[in-house]
Design a protein around this motif. Sequence first.
Motif, mmCIF file in Angstrom:
data_model
loop_
_atom_site.group_PDB
_atom_site.id
_atom_site.type_symbol
_atom_site.label_atom_id
_atom_site.label_comp_id
_atom_site.label_asym_id
_atom_site.label_seq_id
_atom_site.Cartn_x
_atom_site.Cartn_y
_atom_site.Cartn_z
ATOM 1 N N TRP A 123 4.325 7.470 22.385
ATOM 2 C CA TRP A 123 5.278 6.945 23.326
ATOM 3 C C TRP A 123 5.366 7.219 24.768
ATOM 4 O O TRP A 123 5.231 6.341 25.661
ATOM 5 N N SER A 124 5.062 8.534 24.860
ATOM 6 C CA SER A 124 5.005 9.208 26.118
ATOM 7 C C SER A 124 3.690 8.737 26.830
ATOM 8 O O SER A 124 3.682 8.621 27.970
ATOM 9 N N ALA A 125 2.545 8.562 26.156
ATOM 10 C CA ALA A 125 1.431 8.102 26.679
ATOM 11 C C ALA A 125 1.358 6.751 27.158
ATOM 12 O O ALA A 125 0.646 6.211 28.047
ATOM 13 N N GLU A 126 2.210 5.768 26.316
ATOM 14 C CA GLU A 126 2.107 4.508 26.646
ATOM 15 C C GLU A 126 3.048 4.005 27.770
ATOM 16 O O GLU A 126 3.045 2.843 28.222
ATOM 17 N N ILE A 127 4.184 4.562 27.863
ATOM 18 C CA ILE A 127 5.512 4.179 28.288
ATOM 19 C C ILE A 127 5.041 3.672 29.805
ATOM 20 O O ILE A 127 6.008 2.489 30.176
ATOM 21 N N PHE A 128 4.580 4.306 30.456
ATOM 22 C CA PHE A 128 4.438 3.780 32.024
ATOM 23 C C PHE A 128 3.033 2.610 32.142
ATOM 24 O O PHE A 128 3.055 2.181 33.203
ATOM 25 N N HIS A 129 2.566 2.272 31.139
ATOM 26 C CA HIS A 129 1.715 1.166 31.156
ATOM 27 C C HIS A 129 2.149 -0.109 30.689
ATOM 28 O O HIS A 129 2.991 -0.282 29.837
ATOM 29 N N PRO A 130 1.661 -1.087 31.595
ATOM 30 C CA PRO A 130 2.206 -2.541 31.541
ATOM 31 C C PRO A 130 1.919 -3.091 29.933
ATOM 32 O O PRO A 130 0.806 -2.441 29.444
ATOM 33 N N LEU A 131 2.449 -4.195 29.732
ATOM 34 C CA LEU A 131 2.216 -4.812 28.342
ATOM 35 C C LEU A 131 0.765 -5.006 27.987
ATOM 36 O O LEU A 131 -0.140 -4.448 27.022
ATOM 37 N N GLN A 132 0.130 -5.406 29.050
ATOM 38 C CA GLN A 132 -1.331 -5.965 28.816
ATOM 39 C C GLN A 132 -2.333 -4.824 28.788
ATOM 40 O O GLN A 132 -3.404 -4.928 28.184
ATOM 41 N N ASP A 133 -1.878 -3.623 29.245
ATOM 42 C CA ASP A 133 -2.610 -2.238 29.110
ATOM 43 C C ASP A 133 -2.259 -1.447 28.199
ATOM 44 O O ASP A 133 -2.932 -0.376 27.852
ATOM 45 N N LYS A 134 -1.228 -1.580 27.260
ATOM 46 C CA LYS A 134 -0.844 -0.550 26.272
ATOM 47 C C LYS A 134 -1.894 -0.532 25.336
ATOM 48 O O LYS A 134 -1.960 0.688 24.650
ATOM 49 N N GLU A 135 -2.614 -1.459 24.923
ATOM 50 C CA GLU A 135 -3.591 -1.307 23.835
ATOM 51 C C GLU A 135 -4.926 -0.225 24.421
ATOM 52 O O GLU A 135 -5.027 0.534 23.625
ATOM 53 N N ASP A 136 -5.184 -0.438 25.549
ATOM 54 C CA ASP A 136 -5.956 0.361 26.315
ATOM 55 C C ASP A 136 -5.543 1.768 26.169
ATOM 56 O O ASP A 136 -6.320 2.843 25.854
ATOM 57 N N ALA A 137 -4.395 1.972 26.639
ATOM 58 C CA ALA A 137 -3.708 3.472 26.849
ATOM 59 C C ALA A 137 -3.616 4.054 25.375
ATOM 60 O O ALA A 137 -3.853 5.071 25.269
ATOM 61 N N THR A 138 -3.559 3.438 24.289
ATOM 62 C CA THR A 138 -3.526 3.804 22.978
ATOM 63 C C THR A 138 -4.785 4.299 22.598
ATOM 64 O O THR A 138 -5.089 5.595 22.109
ATOM 65 N N MET A 156 1.112 9.539 33.376
ATOM 66 C CA MET A 156 1.545 9.227 34.339
ATOM 67 C C MET A 156 2.973 9.937 34.677
ATOM 68 O O MET A 156 3.176 11.184 34.528
ATOM 69 N N GLY A 157 3.889 9.269 34.925
ATOM 70 C CA GLY A 157 5.295 9.730 35.051
ATOM 71 C C GLY A 157 5.925 10.564 33.910
ATOM 72 O O GLY A 157 7.042 11.011 34.060
ATOM 73 N N ALA A 158 5.383 10.452 32.671
ATOM 74 C CA ALA A 158 5.967 10.881 31.653
ATOM 75 C C ALA A 158 5.352 12.113 31.101
ATOM 76 O O ALA A 158 5.919 12.864 30.440
ATOM 77 N N TRP A 159 4.483 12.939 31.896
ATOM 78 C CA TRP A 159 3.880 13.999 31.686
ATOM 79 C C TRP A 159 4.809 15.205 31.742
ATOM 80 O O TRP A 159 5.045 15.922 30.844
ATOM 81 N N PRO A 160 5.929 15.123 32.585
ATOM 82 C CA PRO A 160 6.893 16.372 32.706
ATOM 83 C C PRO A 160 7.742 16.562 31.337
ATOM 84 O O PRO A 160 7.697 17.553 30.771
ATOM 85 N N SER A 161 8.160 15.306 30.889
ATOM 86 C CA SER A 161 8.824 15.304 29.642
ATOM 87 C C SER A 161 8.016 15.754 28.584
ATOM 88 O O SER A 161 8.243 16.639 27.621
ATOM 89 N N TYR A 162 6.753 15.111 28.378
ATOM 90 C CA TYR A 162 5.839 15.375 27.228
ATOM 91 C C TYR A 162 5.449 16.643 27.360
ATOM 92 O O TYR A 162 5.444 17.467 26.239
ATOM 93 N N ALA A 163 5.230 17.298 28.492
ATOM 94 C CA ALA A 163 4.831 18.967 28.555
ATOM 95 C C ALA A 163 5.899 19.716 28.144
ATOM 96 O O ALA A 163 5.758 20.746 27.226
ATOM 97 N N ASP A 164 7.162 19.231 28.254
ATOM 98 C CA ASP A 164 8.372 20.038 28.039
ATOM 99 C C ASP A 164 8.383 20.004 26.225
ATOM 100 O O ASP A 164 8.863 20.787 25.581
ATOM 101 N N TYR A 165 8.229 18.822 25.691
ATOM 102 C CA TYR A 165 8.305 18.563 24.363
ATOM 103 C C TYR A 165 7.507 19.575 23.375
ATOM 104 O O TYR A 165 7.892 20.359 22.493
ATOM 105 N N ILE A 166 6.185 19.400 23.785
ATOM 106 C CA ILE A 166 5.027 20.290 23.077
ATOM 107 C C ILE A 166 5.235 21.858 23.431
ATOM 108 O O ILE A 166 4.552 22.421 22.562
#
Length: 581
Positions: free
Chosen positions: A203-218, A240-250
């Motif tokens: 979820w953190s890796a995909e969320i900033f990617h537009p719909l057409q790019d989510k498959e590539d992001a995965t 992208m902008g989800a790294w700070p929260s992702y880094a906190d989670y792990i």
Amino acid sequence: MKLWQKILVGAMALVVLLTMTGFAFRQTLGRRAIDHFTKELIGPRPAFRNTDFSVETEWVTMRDGTKLSTRIYTPDGDGPWPTLLVRDAYQFQKYLTCHYYVRYGYACVHQDVRGQGESEGEWYPLKHEADDGTDTLDWLTEQDFQNGEIALVGGSYLGLVQWAVADRLPPEVKTIIPTTSHGGFYDMVYRGSHFTQGIAGLWSAEIFHPLQDKEDATEQWLETVVPVRPAKDAPKDLFMGAWPSYADYIAHPDRTDPYWQQDFYRQIDQSYLSVQVPVLWIARWHDFFLEGTLNRVDDLPNRADSLLLIQPGQHGGLTNELNYTDKRFQGFETTLAWLDHHLKGVPLPETLRHPVIYYENGADRWETASSWPPAERQPLQLHLSQLDRSATCGGSLDETAPSSSEAVAQYTYDPANPVETNGGAFLLNPNIAPPAIADQGQTACERDDILSFLSKPFDTGLHIAGGIEVSLDVQTDAPETAFTVKISEVFEDGRVLNIRDDIQTYRPSSAAAGTALAFDLVPIDWTLSPGSRLRLDISSSNFPAFPPHPNKSGVWSEIAAPAIARQTLYGGSVNLPTVKR
């Protein structure tokens, strides 16, 4: 066709059509194209009550000056109207909510949450949602287009933002409809002390990617993030902008860590205890939010006027391997009837006048109840036996306990060669693995790091309703490791469909004969077919749903080099809550 593909194809069609036509015709064609490419996701619905509507965009200012992009859908004609609020982290949900509800006589407000879509501010999941949601409701209740009858709707993160304000709703809000969500966010990020890599990580890796790019992001996530050890050194660019929260989670795997005790996490976790309006709480049997929903729903202050609807399927919708013919109570049609009752005064259909409506997996039927699971259940305990044959699929699940002289079972767990995820609720994107209910094939018999136990046939079938408990007596030569369990139905025709699975961290004791490790599986309502058997598979990994445990102590995301562990099973049992018909 996948969700993002449907919407992308629809968008491409729009581009072509809009360049060829005049404005009025462009608008009509655009809306029809969206209808066409989203109809399968909406499901059965009544005929539209009105067809024309307008959409305006406004910037709504939050208390700290941040402006959130907000689209206002209103039916043609004279208002004011009952109004729905949809606060969205994914942008495209307006096509599945406001685009439809506005044609049933509702005004609908769709807002990009802070840091997403066109809205200003920095994204940090949940941190600002209570304040931003409150500010948005304060703005909404002052608008002339709404008539004082308001509801909050949406699923997943769109449900989480409802829980963020559920304890501070203005009197104009008459109901909320959170789907596949609850406020216990830690339980979305960790399961059995294991990071939910396939949920919170993806979820953190995909969320900033537009719909057409989510498959590539995965695909990038699988190739460039998942293999990295230590996990904290994963490339930041993909997030992208989800790294700070992702880094906190792990970095914070412990529920008691001060990070998870921050006010905004505690507030949303407890907000359900203060909800004073009726709640239509929609869950799914193979969604990772189900357990927390079941743990909370009966404590709603307005439980008597609320409805728990448990649908078949996983977080994103129906699974693929189970037969569904009774497709009532799916999504939009049910939600619309609930809204018509609470915002327009239309009588609630008799079919929805129950505290609980739930689907019975396997039986392919819907049931109603005052509560779930049923109070009158009979325990059935099955004991693990023939352990020495379990590495070749020869173990047994018997009602009679084995003798104390039973030989042990052992296997080697290598984190570099994990067991692949095959079904279950702990993978957000079913496009990178089988769906939540999947044929298990012969993997358990082909690997020497899976111990498998099979029951005798249940000649008349078996109805399981509630939480399955698995207790194992285990030991390891590692300072810390993991064990996994999976319960499946083995049909007479040879198919094997998973029912539930789980994972637990294990720290060994000095006991020579091992110590008990308990698994409380997420509750399920599942009916075995006559002649089917139950199978229990035991191993130590479930990848990529969870990172392979490194067999070392410490914060998992800081460990660079995993070790190999030797695992020993001394015995155990499966405890089933059953219902007789």
